[in-house]
Design an enzyme around this catalytic site. Structure first.
Site, mmCIF file in Angstrom:
data_model
loop_
_atom_site.group_PDB
_atom_site.id
_atom_site.type_symbol
_atom_site.label_atom_id
_atom_site.label_comp_id
_atom_site.label_asym_id
_atom_site.label_seq_id
_atom_site.Cartn_x
_atom_site.Cartn_y
_atom_site.Cartn_z
ATOM 1 N N PRO A 115 0.848 -1.414 -0.249
ATOM 2 C CA PRO A 115 -0.008 -0.136 0.458
ATOM 3 C C PRO A 115 0.563 1.563 -0.321
ATOM 4 O O PRO A 115 1.977 1.204 0.900
ATOM 5 C CB PRO A 115 -0.774 -0.146 1.453
ATOM 6 C CG PRO A 115 -0.481 -1.764 2.232
ATOM 7 C CD PRO A 115 0.670 -2.014 1.330
ATOM 8 N N ASN A 116 0.679 1.914 -0.790
ATOM 9 C CA ASN A 116 0.837 3.281 -0.567
ATOM 10 C C ASN A 116 2.325 3.630 -1.502
ATOM 11 O O ASN A 116 2.643 4.939 -2.075
ATOM 12 C CB ASN A 116 1.048 4.647 0.612
ATOM 13 C CG ASN A 116 -0.619 4.117 1.143
ATOM 14 O OD1 ASN A 116 -1.537 4.491 0.558
ATOM 15 N ND2 ASN A 116 -0.310 3.700 2.570
ATOM 16 N N TYR A 164 11.509 8.837 1.292
ATOM 17 C CA TYR A 164 11.817 7.919 0.671
ATOM 18 C C TYR A 164 12.083 8.051 -0.998
ATOM 19 O O TYR A 164 12.193 7.276 -1.878
ATOM 20 C CB TYR A 164 10.075 7.359 0.483
ATOM 21 C CG TYR A 164 9.498 6.567 1.208
ATOM 22 C CD1 TYR A 164 10.259 5.507 1.621
ATOM 23 C CD2 TYR A 164 8.141 7.126 1.883
ATOM 24 C CE1 TYR A 164 9.460 5.274 3.211
ATOM 25 C CE2 TYR A 164 8.059 6.699 2.484
ATOM 26 C CZ TYR A 164 8.413 4.993 3.423
ATOM 27 O OH TYR A 164 7.708 4.823 4.473
ATOM 28 N N ASN A 209 8.384 -5.412 -1.036
ATOM 29 C CA ASN A 209 7.906 -4.757 -0.191
ATOM 30 C C ASN A 209 6.649 -4.488 0.268
ATOM 31 O O ASN A 209 5.431 -4.053 -0.474
ATOM 32 C CB ASN A 209 8.340 -3.157 -0.643
ATOM 33 C CG ASN A 209 8.437 -2.325 0.172
ATOM 34 O OD1 ASN A 209 7.503 -2.349 1.534
ATOM 35 N ND2 ASN A 209 9.059 -1.249 0.017
ATOM 36 N N ALA A 242 3.007 -0.841 4.602
ATOM 37 C CA ALA A 242 2.853 -0.924 6.172
ATOM 38 C C ALA A 242 2.229 -2.629 6.685
ATOM 39 O O ALA A 242 2.025 -2.567 8.134
ATOM 40 C CB ALA A 242 1.382 -0.085 6.103
ATOM 41 N N ASP A 256 1.665 -15.740 6.320
ATOM 42 C CA ASP A 256 1.193 -17.410 6.033
ATOM 43 C C ASP A 256 1.719 -17.482 4.265
ATOM 44 O O ASP A 256 1.913 -18.767 3.946
ATOM 45 C CB ASP A 256 -0.266 -17.236 6.536
ATOM 46 C CG ASP A 256 -0.151 -17.468 6.945
ATOM 47 O OD1 ASP A 256 0.924 -17.994 8.102
ATOM 48 O OD2 ASP A 256 -1.547 -17.426 8.352
ATOM 49 N N GLU A 261 12.375 -9.794 1.363
ATOM 50 C CA GLU A 261 11.660 -8.545 1.531
ATOM 51 C C GLU A 261 12.738 -7.404 1.836
ATOM 52 O O GLU A 261 13.604 -7.218 2.337
ATOM 53 C CB GLU A 261 11.632 -8.911 3.312
ATOM 54 C CG GLU A 261 10.810 -7.678 4.040
ATOM 55 C CD GLU A 261 10.682 -7.613 5.839
ATOM 56 O OE1 GLU A 261 11.531 -9.022 6.134
ATOM 57 O OE2 GLU A 261 10.000 -6.854 6.580
ATOM 58 N N HIS A 320 13.107 -3.373 1.956
ATOM 59 C CA HIS A 320 12.177 -1.838 2.374
ATOM 60 C C HIS A 320 13.344 -0.543 1.862
ATOM 61 O O HIS A 320 14.575 -0.471 2.228
ATOM 62 C CB HIS A 320 12.516 -1.990 3.622
ATOM 63 C CG HIS A 320 10.920 -2.431 4.392
ATOM 64 N ND1 HIS A 320 9.413 -2.772 4.119
ATOM 65 C CD2 HIS A 320 11.872 -3.746 5.370
ATOM 66 C CE1 HIS A 320 9.381 -3.772 4.992
ATOM 67 N NE2 HIS A 320 10.554 -4.796 4.739
ATOM 68 N N ILE A 321 12.496 0.141 1.496
ATOM 69 C CA ILE A 321 13.658 1.611 1.330
ATOM 70 C C ILE A 321 13.987 2.177 2.325
ATOM 71 O O ILE A 321 14.928 2.415 2.331
ATOM 72 C CB ILE A 321 12.414 2.734 0.520
ATOM 73 C CG1 ILE A 321 12.061 1.195 -1.101
ATOM 74 C CG2 ILE A 321 12.860 3.895 0.142
ATOM 75 C CD1 ILE A 321 11.169 1.978 -1.621
ATOM 76 N N SER A 322 13.073 2.642 3.702
ATOM 77 C CA SER A 322 13.930 3.284 4.331
ATOM 78 C C SER A 322 14.467 1.949 5.836
ATOM 79 O O SER A 322 14.040 0.885 5.087
ATOM 80 C CB SER A 322 12.848 3.640 5.673
ATOM 81 O OG SER A 322 11.284 3.223 5.861
ATOM 82 N N ARG A 370 6.986 0.699 13.633
ATOM 83 C CA ARG A 370 7.467 -0.618 12.780
ATOM 84 C C ARG A 370 8.653 -1.787 12.406
ATOM 85 O O ARG A 370 8.932 -2.114 11.738
ATOM 86 C CB ARG A 370 8.503 1.251 11.709
ATOM 87 C CG ARG A 370 6.812 1.555 11.159
ATOM 88 C CD ARG A 370 7.513 2.825 10.241
ATOM 89 N NE ARG A 370 6.864 3.485 10.210
ATOM 90 C CZ ARG A 370 5.675 3.894 9.191
ATOM 91 N NH1 ARG A 370 5.742 2.987 8.641
ATOM 92 N NH2 ARG A 370 5.600 5.105 8.878
HETATM 93 O O1 CA2 Z 1 11.404 1.840 4.146
HETATM 94 C C1 CA2 Z 1 9.418 1.218 3.410
HETATM 95 O O2 CA2 Z 1 9.807 0.317 2.049
HETATM 96 C C2 CA2 Z 1 8.158 0.517 4.202
HETATM 97 O O3 CA2 Z 1 8.151 -0.541 3.704
HETATM 98 C C3 CA2 Z 1 7.304 1.853 3.414
HETATM 99 C C4 CA2 Z 1 5.834 2.191 3.793
HETATM 100 C C5 CA2 Z 1 6.164 1.784 5.669
HETATM 101 O O4 CA2 Z 1 4.847 1.780 5.996
HETATM 102 C C6 CA2 Z 1 6.651 0.734 6.240
HETATM 103 O O5 CA2 Z 1 6.749 1.029 7.523
HETATM 104 C C7 CA2 Z 1 8.180 0.944 5.480
HETATM 105 C C8 CA2 Z 1 5.823 2.898 3.117
HETATM 106 C C9 CA2 Z 1 5.450 3.276 2.102
HETATM 107 C C10 CA2 Z 1 4.609 3.702 0.827
HETATM 108 O O6 CA2 Z 1 4.402 4.888 1.505
HETATM 109 C C11 CA2 Z 1 5.082 6.534 1.051
HETATM 110 C C12 CA2 Z 1 4.099 7.009 1.204
HETATM 111 C C13 CA2 Z 1 4.624 8.289 0.714
HETATM 112 C C14 CA2 Z 1 5.521 8.326 -0.821
HETATM 113 C C15 CA2 Z 1 6.139 7.039 -0.676
HETATM 114 C C16 CA2 Z 1 5.643 5.785 0.202
#
Ligand code: CA2
Length: 145
Positions: free
Chosen positions: A9-10, A22, A74, A77, A87, A98, A100-102, A111
């Site tokens: 998501p997102n 990000y 990835n 959330a 599962d 797996e 994660h960007i951050s 997190r």
């Molecule tokens: O660091 C990551 O890749 C995360 O998976 C990104 C998720 C976050 O919930 C994880 O804790 C770490 C959120 C990704 C999407 O949110 C965004 C919001 C604005 C711009 C880009 C992505």
């Protein structure tokens, strides 16, 4: 060799919001980067992004039915909440990395938990978009051995 890249998501908001966390690259930039690395490695790659947990489970199952060799995921959330994704990865038994960007472990406490991690061959976090390319190289090396 076939790899499916799944984003949760997102992730379609990449480059649009929160560039300080990000980065400035968009979701399309991300898929272009991965495609270029896949071409270099001779790997066939498919992409899927959804904001819906069940659709992500469906994509993981589809990887099984399509005889996909590796998954890069990835879960965004859903990393921190989803037993369903854990599962699914366990059920299909496909080598999964797996990404994660951050680095979620250096952010808010909520997190720090990753449900999916225990089913994954590796976790790459905090390396920005480059982390997806590292995951692709890792899967390419693992599957080809
Ligand atoms: O660091 C990551 O890749 C995360 O998976 C990104 C998720 C976050 O919930 C994880 O804790 C770490 C959120 C990704 C999407 O949110 C965004 C919001 C604005 C711009 C880009 C992505």
């Amino acid at each position: 060799m076939q790899v499916m890249v799944i984003n949760g998501p997102n992730m379609n908001f990449l480059g649009i919001r929160q560039p300080e966390i990000y980065g400035k690259a968009t979701y399309n930039d991300l898929t272009d980067m991965i495609q270029a690395e896949a071409d270099r490695l001779g790997v066939s790659v498919r992409f899927f992004q959804s904001n819906h947990e069940g659709e992500l489970v469906d994509a993981i199952q589809e990887a099984y039915f399509d005889k996909t060799d590796g998954i890069i995921i990835n879960p965004a959330a859903y990393t921190h909440t989803s037993v369903a994704l854990l599962d699914a990865v366990k059920a299909v038994g496909i080598p999964t990395v797996e990404v994660h960007i951050s680095d979620p472990d250096s952010r808010e406490a909520f997190r720090h938990v990753s449900y999916i991690r225990s089913a994954c061959a590796a976790t790459i976090k905090g390396h920005g978009l480059e982390g997806y390319l590292e995951a692709l190289r890792l899967l390419s090396d693992t599957v080809r051995k």
